[in-house]
Design a protein around this motif. Structure first.
Motif, PDB file in Angstrom:
ATOM      1  N   VAL A  34       0.866  -1.182   0.000  1.00 43.40           N
ATOM      2  CA  VAL A  34       0.000   0.000   0.000  1.00 43.40           C
ATOM      3  C   VAL A  34       0.906   1.237   0.000  1.00 43.40           C
ATOM      4  O   VAL A  34       1.784   1.367   0.856  1.00 43.40           O
ATOM      5  CB  VAL A  34      -0.933   0.008   1.233  1.00 43.40           C
ATOM      6  N   ASN A  35       0.705   2.133  -0.962  1.00 39.30           N
ATOM      7  CA  ASN A  35       1.610   3.284  -1.071  1.00 39.30           C
ATOM      8  C   ASN A  35       0.897   4.628  -0.944  1.00 39.30           C
ATOM      9  O   ASN A  35       1.523   5.682  -1.114  1.00 39.30           O
ATOM     10  CB  ASN A  35       2.411   3.239  -2.376  1.00 39.30           C
ATOM     11  N   ARG A  36      -0.386   4.589  -0.642  1.00 37.63           N
ATOM     12  CA  ARG A  36      -1.121   5.842  -0.417  1.00 37.63           C
ATOM     13  C   ARG A  36      -2.232   5.566   0.593  1.00 37.63           C
ATOM     14  O   ARG A  36      -2.970   4.588   0.451  1.00 37.63           O
ATOM     15  CB  ARG A  36      -1.717   6.365  -1.731  1.00 37.63           C
ATOM     16  N   ILE A  37      -2.351   6.431   1.605  1.00 43.96           N
ATOM     17  CA  ILE A  37      -3.426   6.282   2.584  1.00 43.96           C
ATOM     18  C   ILE A  37      -4.084   7.640   2.824  1.00 43.96           C
ATOM     19  O   ILE A  37      -3.526   8.687   2.492  1.00 43.96           O
ATOM     20  CB  ILE A  37      -2.928   5.705   3.931  1.00 43.96           C
ATOM     21  N   SER A  38      -5.274   7.587   3.387  1.00 45.74           N
ATOM     22  CA  SER A  38      -5.972   8.803   3.804  1.00 45.74           C
ATOM     23  C   SER A  38      -6.165   8.780   5.311  1.00 45.74           C
ATOM     24  O   SER A  38      -6.544   7.748   5.877  1.00 45.74           O
ATOM     25  CB  SER A  38      -7.339   8.906   3.124  1.00 45.74           C
ATOM     26  N   ILE A  39      -5.916   9.906   5.937  1.00 44.66           N
ATOM     27  CA  ILE A  39      -6.235  10.109   7.351  1.00 44.66           C
ATOM     28  C   ILE A  39      -7.124  11.343   7.385  1.00 44.66           C
ATOM     29  O   ILE A  39      -6.674  12.443   7.070  1.00 44.66           O
ATOM     30  CB  ILE A  39      -4.962  10.311   8.192  1.00 44.66           C
ATOM     31  N   ASN A  40      -8.389  11.153   7.718  1.00 43.50           N
ATOM     32  CA  ASN A  40      -9.392  12.182   7.448  1.00 43.50           C
ATOM     33  C   ASN A  40      -9.948  12.829   8.718  1.00 43.50           C
ATOM     34  O   ASN A  40     -10.857  12.299   9.348  1.00 43.50           O
ATOM     35  CB  ASN A  40     -10.542  11.578   6.649  1.00 43.50           C
ATOM     36  N   PRO A  41      -9.452  13.998   9.075  1.00 42.65           N
ATOM     37  CA  PRO A  41      -9.964  14.658  10.279  1.00 42.65           C
ATOM     38  C   PRO A  41     -11.351  15.248  10.100  1.00 42.65           C
ATOM     39  O   PRO A  41     -12.133  15.291  11.041  1.00 42.65           O
ATOM     40  CB  PRO A  41      -8.932  15.764  10.523  1.00 42.65           C
ATOM     41  N   GLN A  42     -11.679  15.717   8.891  1.00 38.99           N
ATOM     42  CA  GLN A  42     -12.893  16.489   8.573  1.00 38.99           C
ATOM     43  C   GLN A  42     -12.882  17.853   9.268  1.00 38.99           C
ATOM     44  O   GLN A  42     -13.216  18.852   8.676  1.00 38.99           O
ATOM     45  CB  GLN A  42     -14.175  15.714   8.912  1.00 38.99           C
ATOM     46  N   SER A  43     -12.521  17.894  10.527  1.00 38.79           N
ATOM     47  CA  SER A  43     -12.354  19.152  11.253  1.00 38.79           C
ATOM     48  C   SER A  43     -11.299  18.929  12.328  1.00 38.79           C
ATOM     49  O   SER A  43     -11.134  17.810  12.819  1.00 38.79           O
ATOM     50  CB  SER A  43     -13.666  19.589  11.894  1.00 38.79           C
ATOM     51  N   MET A  44     -10.605  20.007  12.698  1.00 41.63           N
ATOM     52  CA  MET A  44      -9.656  19.926  13.810  1.00 41.63           C
ATOM     53  C   MET A  44     -10.197  20.647  15.037  1.00 41.63           C
ATOM     54  O   MET A  44      -9.440  21.039  15.932  1.00 41.63           O
ATOM     55  CB  MET A  44      -8.309  20.514  13.390  1.00 41.63           C
ATOM     56  N   ASN A  45     -11.510  20.801  15.095  1.00 40.85           N
ATOM     57  CA  ASN A  45     -12.171  21.446  16.225  1.00 40.85           C
ATOM     58  C   ASN A  45     -12.928  20.398  17.043  1.00 40.85           C
ATOM     59  O   ASN A  45     -13.808  19.703  16.515  1.00 40.85           O
ATOM     60  CB  ASN A  45     -13.133  22.525  15.720  1.00 40.85           C
ATOM     61  N   GLN A  46     -12.598  20.271  18.301  1.00 43.16           N
ATOM     62  CA  GLN A  46     -13.144  19.215  19.139  1.00 43.16           C
ATOM     63  C   GLN A  46     -14.665  19.264  19.234  1.00 43.16           C
ATOM     64  O   GLN A  46     -15.335  18.230  19.164  1.00 43.16           O
ATOM     65  CB  GLN A  46     -12.539  19.289  20.542  1.00 43.16           C
ATOM     66  N   GLU A  47     -15.231  20.441  19.409  1.00 37.07           N
ATOM     67  CA  GLU A  47     -16.689  20.542  19.511  1.00 37.07           C
ATOM     68  C   GLU A  47     -17.369  20.027  18.253  1.00 37.07           C
ATOM     69  O   GLU A  47     -18.402  19.362  18.316  1.00 37.07           O
ATOM     70  CB  GLU A  47     -17.108  21.989  19.788  1.00 37.07           C
ATOM     71  N   THR A  48     -16.800  20.344  17.111  1.00 28.63           N
ATOM     72  CA  THR A  48     -17.369  19.881  15.844  1.00 28.63           C
ATOM     73  C   THR A  48     -17.294  18.366  15.740  1.00 28.63           C
ATOM     74  O   THR A  48     -18.264  17.707  15.330  1.00 28.63           O
ATOM     75  CB  THR A  48     -16.634  20.518  14.656  1.00 28.63           C
ATOM     76  N   LEU A  49     -16.154  17.798  16.081  1.00 26.56           N
ATOM     77  CA  LEU A  49     -15.997  16.346  16.013  1.00 26.56           C
ATOM     78  C   LEU A  49     -17.055  15.646  16.854  1.00 26.56           C
ATOM     79  O   LEU A  49     -17.654  14.646  16.433  1.00 26.56           O
ATOM     80  CB  LEU A  49     -14.591  15.949  16.473  1.00 26.56           C
TER      81      LEU A  49
END
Length: 496
Positions: free
Chosen positions: A284-299
Motif C-alpha cells: 500500500v503506497n497511499r493512505i488517507s487520514i481524514n480529520p474532517q475538522s480539527m475542532n473538538q466541539e465539531t468532532l
C-alpha cells in the motif's frame, strides 16, 4: 416549504436541482397544474413560494408566486421536446429567475452536473484554448470566472493521468469495507457500526475473497491501473483481518508494476502502528487520514469519537511507518462551524504537510442523519461556506498543493464543489479515472458499484453501465453468487 407546479415531468430533476441549489434543505412538493384547484387561496400561505413551469413546444413560461401574487416571471423559447438543445437554455432561465428572486448568485451558475470538468476535458482534447473555455463556461452557464478557471485548471492537470491509460487494456479495482467505529451525521454510505458486526467480519471477508478472485478472472490479460480500498473505514477491522484482505488481493492480482494502491485509513481512532505495518508490507503506497475538522466541539457534534490530538498522532505514526503519500479530508460547512473554525483546521492540517488535501463542501444527503434531523441543524450550517472553500483553495496552493480533481454532489452547501489538491506527480490516479469515467472500475463488497464502459471504435466512451451490489452485509454474504452473475451479465452486454 416550496411548491413546484409543472405540466410535464421530463425536466423535474433539473427544476429540483436549481431550486434546491438556492434553498438547501427546503422541502419541495410537486404537483400538476390541474391540482391547483384543490388548494384554497389560504393554503398557499403554507408555502414559502410557488415555482411554476408550463412547457409548450414554442415557449416555456416560468414564474414565481408568493401568496397568489406573481413576483417574477420569464419565458424560454424553443421546443422542449428537443432536450439536447433546450435543456441548457431552460436551466439558465431558471437560474436567472431564482437569482433575481433571491438576490444571490451561485458560483457555478446553472451548471448542476456532478463532473463540471468534463466540458473542459472535451474542449482541451479538441484543441480549444483555456481562455476560450473559461469564456464558454461563463457565457453558457453564468458561472463565475473563478470556478470556470478552476474547472479548466483541473482538466489540464487530469490529462497527464488520462493519457497514461488505455481503456481497453486497463481497469481499476475498488474494494468496500462497510464498517466504521461510529456513524457520522453527514454520512450516507453503506457503513455499519463495527461493534454490531464484529462476529460477521470473517464471513464478509470470505465472500469478498470470492468476489475479488472472480474479478481477477474476468480481467485476465488486462492491466490493473489502481486499487482503492474504501468504506466505511477499512482500518476499523483488526490488523489480522486487514492482513487477510490484503493477502487475498496479493494472491489474485499481479501487483509488481501497480502504480497506486490506496487504503482509506480514514478515522484516526481506527489506526494503529500494527495496521500501518500490515499495509506497508503489502505494498500500500497511499493512505488517507481524514480529520474532517480539527475542532473538538465539531468532532463531537458530527459523531466522531476522536480528538484533534489523535489525528496528529495517527499522522505521525503513518510517517514513522514509512508512508510518504498521505491524503487528508476536511469538510467546509459542518454544523456550527464558521470561517475561523475552517482557518484553524487548515492551520493544523497543513502544518502536518500532507501530500494531498481533499476539501469537501457539506452535502445534505438523503440517507444521512443530517437530512433526517435537518430541522435540528439547519440554523447552524451553510455559514461562510463559499469563503471557507476560497480560503482552503488559496491556502492549499500556497502550500504547493494544486487542484487535480473536482466533483459535485446533490444538495451540496452553497452549490459548491469537492476538490482534491495534491503535490504535482502525487495526484490520486483512481480519483481522476473514476471521476472522468475513463476506465472500467470493478467494485467488490456490500454497496459497491461496478462501472463498465462501452467504447466506440475510437476508444471513446459511449455508455457507462452501473452494476450495484446489495448494501446489506448479511445479504451480500448470502447472495455473493448473484453479485458475480450481475458482473458477468454486464460484461456480456457491453462493447469494449
Amino acid at each position: 416549504m416550496i411548491l413546484l407546479v409543472q405540466n410535464i415531468t421530463e425536466y423535474e430533476t433539473d427544476l429540483r436541482a436549481m431550486i434546491t441549489a438556492f434553498f438547501m434543505g427546503e422541502k419541495l412538493t410537486v404537483i400538476h397544474p390541474e391540482a391547483i384547484r384543490d388548494y384554497s387561496r389560504d393554503a398557499f400561505a403554507d408555502w414559502n413560494f410557488v415555482f411554476t413551469a408550463l412547457f409548450d413546444e414554442a415557449e416555456t413560461k416560468l414564474r414565481i408566486e408568493e401568496r397568489g401574487h406573481v413576483i417574477f416571471s420569464a419565458y424560454t423559447f424553443g421546443d422542449y421536446t428537443d432536450r439536447k438543445r433546450f435543456r441548457n437554455k431552460l436551466k439558465l432561465a431558471i437560474y436567472k429567475l431564482l437569482k433575481e428572486y433571491t438576490g444571490r448568485s451561485l458560483p457555478w451558475g446553472s451548471l448542476t452536473g456532478m463532473r463540471p470538468t468534463k466540458i473542459a476535458t472535451r474542449g482541451l482534447s479538441t484543441g480549444l484554448e483555456e481562455d476560450d473555455l473559461v469564456d464558454y463556461y461563463v457565457r453558457t452557464y453564468d458561472t463565475s470566472e473563478e470556478k470556470a478557471a478552476l474547472a479548466v485548471e483541473v482538466a489540464r492537470r487530469e490529462r497527464r493521468i488520462l493519457n497514461s491509460v488505455d481503456p481497453r487494456r486497463d481497469y481499476c479495482l475498488y474494494i468496500g469495507i462497510p464498517f466504521c467505529p461510529t456513524r457520522c451525521v453527514y454520512c450516507s454510505f453503506a457503513a455499519y457500526p463495527i461493534m454490531d458486526y464484529a462476529g460477521k467480519i470473517d464471513d464478509y471477508l470470505s465472500a469478498l475473497r470470492t468476489e475479488i478472485a472472480n474479478i481477477s478472472l474476468m480481467n485476465h490479460g488486462r492491466r490493473l491501473a489502481a486499487i482503492y480500498v474504501g468504506g466505511g473505514t477499512p482500518t476499523s477491522i483488526s490488523a489480522e483481518q486487514l492482513d487477510t484482505l490484503l493477502t487475498d488481493i496479493d494472491y489474485s492480482f499481479e501487483l509488481t508494476n501497480l502504480e497506486e494502491f490506496t487504503v482509506e485509513a480514514g478515522r484516526p481512532d481506527s489506526i494503529t502502528p500494527e495496521k500501518l505495518r500490515v499495509m506497508k508490507s503489502h505494498g500500500v503506497n497511499r493512505i488517507s487520514i481524514n480529520p474532517q475538522s480539527m475542532n473538538q466541539e465539531t468532532l463531537h457534534r458530527i459523531g466522531r469519537a476522536h480528538s484533534p490530538e489523535l489525528i496528529i498522532k495517527a499522522f505521525k505514526e503513518a510517517r514513522k511507518a514509512g508512508f510518504d503519500n498521505i491524503n487528508m479530508d476536511i469538510i467546509a460547512g459542518l454544523p456550527g462551524e464558521r470561517l475561523g473554525d475552517m482557518a484553524h483546521t487548515l492551520d493544523e492540517v497543513l502544518a502536518l504537510e500532507p501530500e494531498s488535501l481533499t476539501v469537501h463542501s457539506l452535502a445534505v444527503k438523503r440517507k444521512a442523519g443530517l437530512n433526517e434531523n435537518y430541522e435540528d441543524y439547519k440554523d447552524s450550517i451553510n455559514h461562510d461556506v463559499d469563503r471557507m472553500i476560497d480560503m482552503a483553495t488559496k491556502r492549499a496552493k500556497k502550500a504547493g498543493l494544486m487542484p487535480y480533481y473536482l466533483y459535485r454532489q446533490k444538495n451540496i452547501a452553497g452549490n459548491l464543489e469537492n476538490t482534491g489538491f495534491a503535490i504535482p506527480s502525487l495526484e490520486c490516479r483512481y480519483n481522476v479515472l473514476i471521476m472522468e469515467e475513463r476506465l472500467d472500475t470493478f467494485a467488490a463488497g456490500a454497496g459497491a458499484i461496478t462501472r463498465l464502459l462501452s467504447l466506440d471504435e475510437n476508444g471513446d466512451t459511449m455508455r457507462v453501465d452501473r452494476i450495484e451490489n446489495v448494501r446489506n452485509v448479511d445479504e451480500y454474504i448470502s447472495r455473493i453468487d448473484e453479485m458475480l452473475d450481475r458482473k458477468a451479465e454486464g460484461i456480456a452486454n457491453r462493447t469494449l
